[in-house]
Design a protein around this motif. Structure first.
Motif, PDB file in Angstrom:
ATOM      1  N   ARG A 107     -39.362  65.507  23.448  1.00  0.00           N
ATOM      2  CA  ARG A 107     -38.674  66.537  24.232  1.00  0.00           C
ATOM      3  C   ARG A 107     -39.400  66.703  25.560  1.00  0.00           C
ATOM      4  N   ALA A 108     -38.651  66.893  26.622  1.00  0.00           N
ATOM      5  CA  ALA A 108     -39.266  67.048  27.948  1.00  0.00           C
ATOM      6  C   ALA A 108     -39.945  68.402  28.054  1.00  0.00           C
ATOM      7  N   GLU A 109     -41.068  68.427  28.761  1.00  0.00           N
ATOM      8  CA  GLU A 109     -41.783  69.688  28.964  1.00  0.00           C
ATOM      9  C   GLU A 109     -41.571  70.254  30.361  1.00  0.00           C
ATOM     10  N   ARG A 110     -40.747  69.571  31.132  1.00  0.00           N
ATOM     11  CA  ARG A 110     -40.479  70.015  32.512  1.00  0.00           C
ATOM     12  C   ARG A 110     -39.135  69.421  32.918  1.00  0.00           C
ATOM     13  N   PRO A 111     -38.522  69.960  33.968  1.00  0.00           N
ATOM     14  CA  PRO A 111     -37.235  69.400  34.413  1.00  0.00           C
ATOM     15  C   PRO A 111     -37.401  68.167  35.307  1.00  0.00           C
ATOM     16  N   TYR A 112     -36.369  67.341  35.304  1.00  0.00           N
ATOM     17  CA  TYR A 112     -36.306  66.155  36.167  1.00  0.00           C
ATOM     18  C   TYR A 112     -34.978  66.199  36.923  1.00  0.00           C
ATOM     19  N   ASN A 113     -34.998  65.699  38.147  1.00  0.00           N
ATOM     20  CA  ASN A 113     -33.749  65.628  38.918  1.00  0.00           C
ATOM     21  C   ASN A 113     -32.968  64.372  38.595  1.00  0.00           C
ATOM     22  N   GLU A 133     -29.289  65.339  23.580  1.00  0.00           N
ATOM     23  CA  GLU A 133     -29.752  66.729  23.693  1.00  0.00           C
ATOM     24  C   GLU A 133     -30.999  66.811  24.574  1.00  0.00           C
ATOM     25  N   THR A 134     -31.877  65.835  24.441  1.00  0.00           N
ATOM     26  CA  THR A 134     -33.093  65.820  25.269  1.00  0.00           C
ATOM     27  C   THR A 134     -32.722  65.634  26.736  1.00  0.00           C
ATOM     28  N   MET A 135     -31.779  64.739  26.967  1.00  0.00           N
ATOM     29  CA  MET A 135     -31.338  64.474  28.336  1.00  0.00           C
ATOM     30  C   MET A 135     -30.700  65.731  28.945  1.00  0.00           C
ATOM     31  N   ARG A 136     -29.887  66.404  28.149  1.00  0.00           N
ATOM     32  CA  ARG A 136     -29.245  67.637  28.640  1.00  0.00           C
ATOM     33  C   ARG A 136     -30.297  68.690  28.990  1.00  0.00           C
ATOM     34  N   GLN A 137     -31.301  68.808  28.136  1.00  0.00           N
ATOM     35  CA  GLN A 137     -32.332  69.826  28.350  1.00  0.00           C
ATOM     36  C   GLN A 137     -33.230  69.457  29.535  1.00  0.00           C
ATOM     37  N   ALA A 138     -33.447  68.143  29.733  1.00  0.00           N
ATOM     38  CA  ALA A 138     -34.443  67.695  30.724  1.00  0.00           C
ATOM     39  C   ALA A 138     -33.919  67.684  32.156  1.00  0.00           C
ATOM     40  N   ILE A 139     -32.622  67.449  32.326  1.00  0.00           N
ATOM     41  CA  ILE A 139     -32.123  67.255  33.690  1.00  0.00           C
ATOM     42  C   ILE A 139     -31.813  68.594  34.345  1.00  0.00           C
ATOM     43  N   ALA A 140     -32.371  68.792  35.527  1.00  0.00           N
ATOM     44  CA  ALA A 140     -32.175  70.042  36.272  1.00  0.00           C
ATOM     45  C   ALA A 140     -30.700  70.172  36.675  1.00  0.00           C
ATOM     46  N   PRO A 141     -30.225  71.406  36.922  1.00  0.00           N
ATOM     47  CA  PRO A 141     -28.838  71.586  37.358  1.00  0.00           C
ATOM     48  C   PRO A 141     -28.549  70.717  38.585  1.00  0.00           C
ATOM     49  N   ASP A 142     -27.396  70.062  38.538  1.00  0.00           N
ATOM     50  CA  ASP A 142     -26.983  69.156  39.614  1.00  0.00           C
ATOM     51  C   ASP A 142     -27.808  67.877  39.691  1.00  0.00           C
ATOM     52  N   GLY A 143     -28.702  67.686  38.729  1.00  0.00           N
ATOM     53  CA  GLY A 143     -29.423  66.423  38.647  1.00  0.00           C
ATOM     54  C   GLY A 143     -28.513  65.333  38.084  1.00  0.00           C
ATOM     55  N   HIS A 144     -29.056  64.126  37.996  1.00  0.00           N
ATOM     56  CA  HIS A 144     -28.236  62.985  37.582  1.00  0.00           C
ATOM     57  C   HIS A 144     -28.901  62.156  36.494  1.00  0.00           C
TER      58      HIS A 144
END
Ligand SMILES: C[S@@+](CC[C@H](N)C(=O)[O-])C[C@H]1O[C@@H](n2cnc3c(N)ncnc32)[C@H](O)[C@@H]1O
Length: 211
Positions: free
Chosen positions: A102-108, A130-141
């Protein structure tokens, strides 16, 4: 059929020159184009299953300063660190199995070339999405490349799930409804060092919200 284990990948990377591995690219041009088209140098980029790919080299050269590379094979990451030399310190290297991580911070920007397709188990696919959804910042790709329906049924001797872009969108929607919008997609052939042609699909998805 062999299972996708750390041992499998460490053996692949430990016993072969990276340039001879079937997925080797001297220059990751398609990935780079897709990433540069959807992000800028101050954005946080993570390469999932980055292996020994030369993507971090190219992104560092383009001025990116917040790069992470995740892979379950520490042999692969060691190859990239050795290749990059002192510049390796500018990259966060994460040894982890994406099926548990699980990601511990957001990614763009989340990039995956030829990793999601190894997840043939639906629970593993669900965890990944689910990990990808949680990890990617809003409007990220997310930029996801997999073997297409016209591609091989195995990769590195392991079975794969093949996708066309619409198949990928359907699977994402099942797990994470309305979390991603497909912005653009296409197909591209990869020629292996042995001369085989492998059909990939590529999809660029935008993270819609923080559901
Ligand atoms: C076909 S290679 C592609 C490597 C890289 N993306 C590239 O384009 O050169 C697949 C990579 O995914 C890694 N991998 C496979 N399953 C994984 C998992 N469950 N978690 C993390 N890494 C994984 C392997 O170690 C390997 O480096």
């Amino acid at each position: 059929m062999t299972e996708s284990t750390t041992e499998h990948w460490n053996t692949r990377y430990g016993h072969n020159a990276p340039e001879g591995l079937s997925w080797f690219e001297a220059s990751p041009d398609l990935s780079l184009d897709l990433i540069l088209g959807r992000s800028g140098p101050s954005d946080a980029v993570i390469d999932i299953g980055g292996g020994a790919a030369r993507l971090p080299d190219a992104l560092l050269a383009a001025g990116y300063s917040d790069l992470s590379v995740l892979d379950m094979s520490d042999e692969a990451l060691a190859l990239s660190r050795a290749r990059l030399g002192a510049a390796a310190q500018k990259v966060a290297w994460i040894t982890a199995d994406i099926r548990k991580w699980r990601a511990e911070r957001p990614y763009n920007l989340w990039h995956d070339r030829a990793v999601f397709h190894f997840l043939t188990d639906r629970d593993d696919q669900q965890h990944y999405i689910e990990t990808m959804r949680q990890a990617i910042a809003p409007d990220g790709h997310a930029v996801i490349l997999t073997f297409s329906r016209a591609g091989p049924m195995t990769c590195s001797g392991l079975p794969v799930q093949r996708y066309d872009p619409l198949d990928l969108v359907i699977r994402l929607e099942e797990v994470a409804p309305e979390a991603f919008k497909l912005e653009t997609s296409g197909f591209a052939d990869h020629v292996t060092p042995g001369g085989a042609v492998q059909s990939f699909q590529w999809s660029v998805l935008r993270r819609l919200d923080r559901v």
